[in-house]
Design an enzyme around this catalytic site. Structure first.
Site, PDB file in Angstrom:
ATOM      1  N   GLU A 141     189.221   7.986  12.817  1.00 44.11           N
ATOM      2  CA  GLU A 141     188.232   8.893  12.213  1.00 44.11           C
ATOM      3  C   GLU A 141     188.523   9.121  10.739  1.00 44.11           C
ATOM      4  OE1 GLU A 141     186.235  12.648  14.317  1.00 44.11           O
ATOM      5  OE2 GLU A 141     188.359  12.428  14.821  1.00 44.11           O
ATOM      6  N   GLU A 172     178.389   9.927  16.405  1.00 42.01           N
ATOM      7  CA  GLU A 172     178.852  11.302  16.711  1.00 42.01           C
ATOM      8  C   GLU A 172     177.797  12.276  16.213  1.00 42.01           C
ATOM      9  OE1 GLU A 172     182.724  12.336  15.238  1.00 42.01           O
ATOM     10  OE2 GLU A 172     182.469  14.464  15.725  1.00 42.01           O
TER      11      GLU A 172
END
Lengths: 579, 354
Positions: free
Chosen positions: A535, A357
């Site tokens: 996450e 990311e």
């Protein structure tokens, strides 16, 4: 123009005068010969056959030249004496003649013939009506003016038309005066803001919403126990109160508001945020004080436990810093102070890399390292976020291309798209352009969109996402679980990857119910062929838990913090011994 | 409907017929030359004279008939321009003597002295008038040009012209009061004269009145747009159904000067007056009388109103009062020649009550 028409007998005596525009002296009972000089000429004329009318030129006794036309009727003559100065008078003359030939032989007319009389009466009545109308009209206009003036006066009277409180402008003026005149006293500015007021309007209607505001205003008016207290409704649902400071003030006010809201007859939980600015620094203008009180109120937004907040230096500093940030953001961007860090995404079981990311970091020459949580909200507020995001996406594309060119193993990079970015029409076009420019395929750039973006009602947003998906981009839903998704949104979301929010996980460990829901969500994702990535995984226990749950991919400190590209490449992408 | 008062009085009606018959009898030429229509006219003329006489009798005003005699003499001279002034005088005096003669047959004896006195007045007046070296000069005021202009349009049946002249006068800056009183009123007076002299026909007279009314109506937005002063005037015409212009002039000019007006129109019966006054409580009542024959009616009305409303102010005006000072004996506050004088008076009277 001379226009004379009359009916005469065969001796020339005027029996009936029809028209006499020039007031010729040949009236009823008189002889028309009196008009003319050349009587013999007239006699000649009268002896002719006049059945179709004959005309001659004659001189009046005044020497003036005229025409004379005589037409014989049954027992009389129609005499026309006329002369015009210009062609413009011709129509009038014709009208006179027409009038003449339409005169009936009237015998014994009353001084006021009945027909004319009636018409005249009617005409008078009509004029009277017109007069009354004119008068009413004028009166209406005056009334209209008065109403307008009254309206202006009411506005001038400084009252908010809904609640009867002061208008913002009036409040600022009066508050300033009070502060000035009472330099010895200490004052507080309290901001009261109803949370989610918009929902009240949406769900129950604006009438109910207005009612709520009015009632709250009345409740606040209780505070007005002295002449130094002023209250205003400044924005739709924000109230400001200026009042002298007392020790127990905050508790009192808070209790008052809480009591009011708790007992309010609305089937919805109402909460108000209360922020206080302690007016010590008299150099600030009232409006700024109100801003700060409001800032304090907003700092406890969504926090159900905090009752009220006092604006303090920390907030002040934050505010200052935010201002500074905003002042320098553009230069910083141009200078390249923003950099893109990468955080790995892995398979839980093996630790194998599946992607990364991209996260933006700001290394400010003056302020040093600024956290995204410090600048992203500000940029979203002022729209700068789009410029920043474009920069980040471009940078990522650059990275991907570099890796390819250098023969480094590539994996997809996920970039964040802010909700604000979707307002820009150019968004899909830009992304497509970047892909093309850097010779990439769309699947290499994953797009992470936060869940709250979806739920905030935008068919337009959905349309854009669908388009991007059609172009080949992979869509990841960020922060899943943090919003209020419904089954509808779940079933209709065009997503490829679901990123499970750690917060949800945290709570799940303790709560059996949440666990179940989580399990289902994961299975649901599975059934929809949506990949799930967890996450914010920080501990091995969390990882194990997730695996049990059926969630096989994760991202978090456990697997690596966000790091610079260099570090990332070195650590994850370069095989030792190669290159 | 009749303009004439003596409708109700059979004796005077008979007197009229008598006089008419005698005139025809005495004058052969008249008999021969006048056709039916002309005879009708003659009869009307006689009636008019007798009616005036009757009015003067009722009002007990000698001056009224005397002034009338003068006026009719002035009117007839140019009309009968084939006669000398002396001849006209003689004709008129003969006519009055004829009335005197015929009187004996039909009128009660007790009224004779008064009537004789009136007739003497008339004869005297006529003789005096004839001895004047010149005819009284026609009235020529400040706005003679405009009057002639406007009159010209009317006589030529130029509606558009007449209407635009009025607005033109406003644009030229002529005060509204003057337009009403000096230009329009004077024009209409002349029209009346012309009709009376048979120079223009009655439809022309009606037309002029209608057009003038319409032309003035153009000014209404202007008139009613003035600032209000808070006083109220009530205006009405007594008797004449067709002579509203004077009364409307008063109402309009008062409005223009900030008064409010209740305009009741023409031929207002006393009851209507009473209820209007009771309803609106005006500060001032203005009564207009055009024909002297309606003066007695006016007096009656005023007496009744005074009974009911002792304190209201009453003003009178109109052509009828030109021939007489009789209003002085009435219970009225003021008589003015025209609307301008009236508003001036009103402004003064109510100045203190502000």
């Amino acid at each position: 123009m001379i226009g004379y028409a009359a009916i005469c007998d065969h001796h020339g005596y005027v029996k009936r005068m029809i028209r006499n525009t020039a007031l010729l002296p040949a009236v009823e009972g008189q002889n028309i010969r009196n008009l003319f000089l050349e009587e013999e000429k007239l006699d000649d004329l009268l002896s002719q056959d006049l059945s179709y009318g004959v005309s001659i030129r004659m001189k009046l006794r005044t020497e003036k030249e005229v025409f004379l036309t005589v037409l014989s009727l049954d027992s009389s003559y129609l005499i026309l004496v006329y002369s015009i100065q210009s062609l413009e008078q011709l129509p009038q003359l014709v009208e006179l003649i027409l009038a003449a030939i339409h005169v009936p032989e009237v015998i014994g007319q009353d001084p006021y013939g009945t027909g004319y009389y009636e018409i005249q009466k009617l005409n008078s009545q009509l004029i009277n009506y017109q007069r009354s109308l004119g008068k009413s009209n004028a009166r209406l206009q005056t009334l209209l003016e008065e109403v307008r003036e009254a309206k202006y006066t009411i506005e001038e009277l400084e009252q908010d038309t809904l609640t009867g409180l002061l208008t913002e402008k009036a409040f600022y003026a009066k508050a300033a005066a009070v502060l000035e005149q009472n330099a010895d006293k200490t004052f507080d500015v309290i901001a009261v803001d109803i949370e989610q007021f918009k929902i009240v309007n949406d769900v129950f209607g604006t009438k109910t919403g207005d009612r709520l505001l009015i009632d709250l205003a009345i409740c606040l008016l209780d505070l007005k126990t002295n002449e130094w207290t002023y209250i205003t409704r400044a924005r739709a649902d924000t109230f400001f109160v200026l009042l002298p400071h007392t020790k127990t003030l905050y508790e009192e006010v808070n209790k008052k508001i809480v009591d009011f809201l708790e007992n309010y007859p609305l089937p919805m939980r109402l909460q108000a945020k209360m922020g206080i600015y302690h007016a010590g620094n008299k150099e600030l203008i009232i409006a700024r004080m109100c801003d700060r009180a409001l800032m304090a109120a907003e700092s406890i937004k969504g926090n159900y436990n905090a009752k009220y907040a006092v604006f303090d230096n920390a907030m002040h500093d934050k505010m200052l810093q935010e201002q500074k940030i905003i002042n320098t953001m553009v230069e910083s961007l141009n200078r390249g102070d923003f950099c893109v860090y990468l955080q790995p995404k892995v398979v839980i079981e093996t630790g194998e890399l599946i992607g990364a990311e991209a996260l933006v970091r700001w290394i400010h020459p003056e302020f040093g390292f600024i956290m995204p949580s410090d600048f992203i909200p500000a940029f979203e507020k002022n729209g700068f976020i789009y410029s920043l995001d474009l920069y980040v996406w471009k940078k990522c594309c650059e990275m991907l291309r570099d890796w390819k060119q250098k023969g480094i193993r590539t994996l997809p990079i996920s970039v964040n798209i802010s909700r604000i970015d979707f307002y820009h029409e150019s968004l899909p076009g830009m992304l497509i352009e970047f892909i093309r420019e850097y010779d990439l395929s769309p699947e290499e750039l994953h797009l992470e969109i936060t869940e709250t973006a979806y739920t905030k009602d935008s068919g337009q947003l959905l349309a854009i996402i669908e388009r991007l998906r059609r172009e080949g981009f992979i869509i990841e839903m960020d922060d899943f679980g943090s919003g209020y998704s419904s089954l509808n949104t779940l079933s209709e979301l065009p997503i490829d990857v679901m990123k499970l929010d750690l917060k949800f996980l945290n709570q799940a460990e303790q709560n059996l119910r949440r666990q179940k829901v989580l399990e289902c969500a994961v299975h649901l994702a599975d059934a929809l062929q949506v990949q799930v990535i967890a996450e914010g995984v920080e501990t091995k226990e969390q990882a194990a838990f997730l695996k049990n749950m059926g969630c096989f991919h994760a991202q978090g400190y456990l697997y690596g913090r966000p790091m610079s590209e260099e570090t990332f490449v070195t650590r994850y992408l370069t095989v030792p011994g190669r290159d | 409907m009749s303009l004439l008062m003596m409708e109700q009085n059979p004796e005077f009606n008979k007197l009229t017929s008598e006089i008419y018959a005698c005139q025809l009898e005495n004058d052969q030429r008249l008999r021969e030359e006048l056709d039916d229509r002309a005879r009708q006219k003659m009869y009307q003329d006689v009636r008019y004279n007798v009616d005036f006489l009757y009015t003067a009798l009722k009002l007990q005003d000698d001056g009224l008939f005397g002034k009338y005699a003068r006026w009719i003499y002035q009117l007839l001279c140019p009309l009968m321009n084939y006669c000398s002034r002396e001849r006209v005088r003689d004709i008129m005096v003969e006519h009055y003597e004829l009335i005197r003669t015929c009187m004996g047959k039909h009128i009660p004896r007790e009224q004779h002295p008064k009537l004789n006195r009136l007739l003497d007045c008339a004869v005297r007046a006529t003789i005096e008038e004839s001895e004047r070296s010149t005819l009284a000069a026609p009235f020529k005021g400040k706005y003679e040009g405009q009057v002639e202009e406007y009159l010209g349009c009317l006589l030529q049946s130029d509606t558009k012209g007449a209407m635009s002249l009025i607005t033109q006068y406003v644009k030229d800056g002529i005060p509204l009061n003057d337009i009403y009183v000096e230009i329009v009123t004077e024009t209409m007076r002349r029209i009346g004269d012309l009709w009376h002299r048979h120079i223009i026909s009655v439809d022309m007279e009606h037309y002029s009145t209608s057009i003038t009314q319409m032309a003035l109506a153009q000014l209404y937005p202007f008139i009613f747009g003035q600032k209000r002063k808070g006083h109220l005037v009530l205006v009405a015409c007594v008797g004449s159904e067709l002579h509203e212009l004077g009364a409307r002039t008063v109402a309009d000019i008062f409005e223009y000067n900030g008064w409010d007006s209740i305009y009741l129109g023409a031929a207002v019966p006393v009851e209507a007056l009473e209820s209007a006054i009771a309803e609106y409580s005006p500060d001032l009542i203005a009564l207009s009388v055009t024909m002297p024959q309606h003066l007695p009616l006016c007096r009656e009305a005023i007496d009744k109103l005074r009974e009911l409303f002792p304190r209201v102010r009453i003003a009178v005006g109109g052509n009828a009062f030109l021939y007489t000072d009789i209003w002085k004996e009435w219970n009225v506050d003021i008589y003015t020649r025209d609307a301008r004088e009236l508003i001036k008076w009103a402004e003064k009277e109510w100045e203190s009550v502000r």
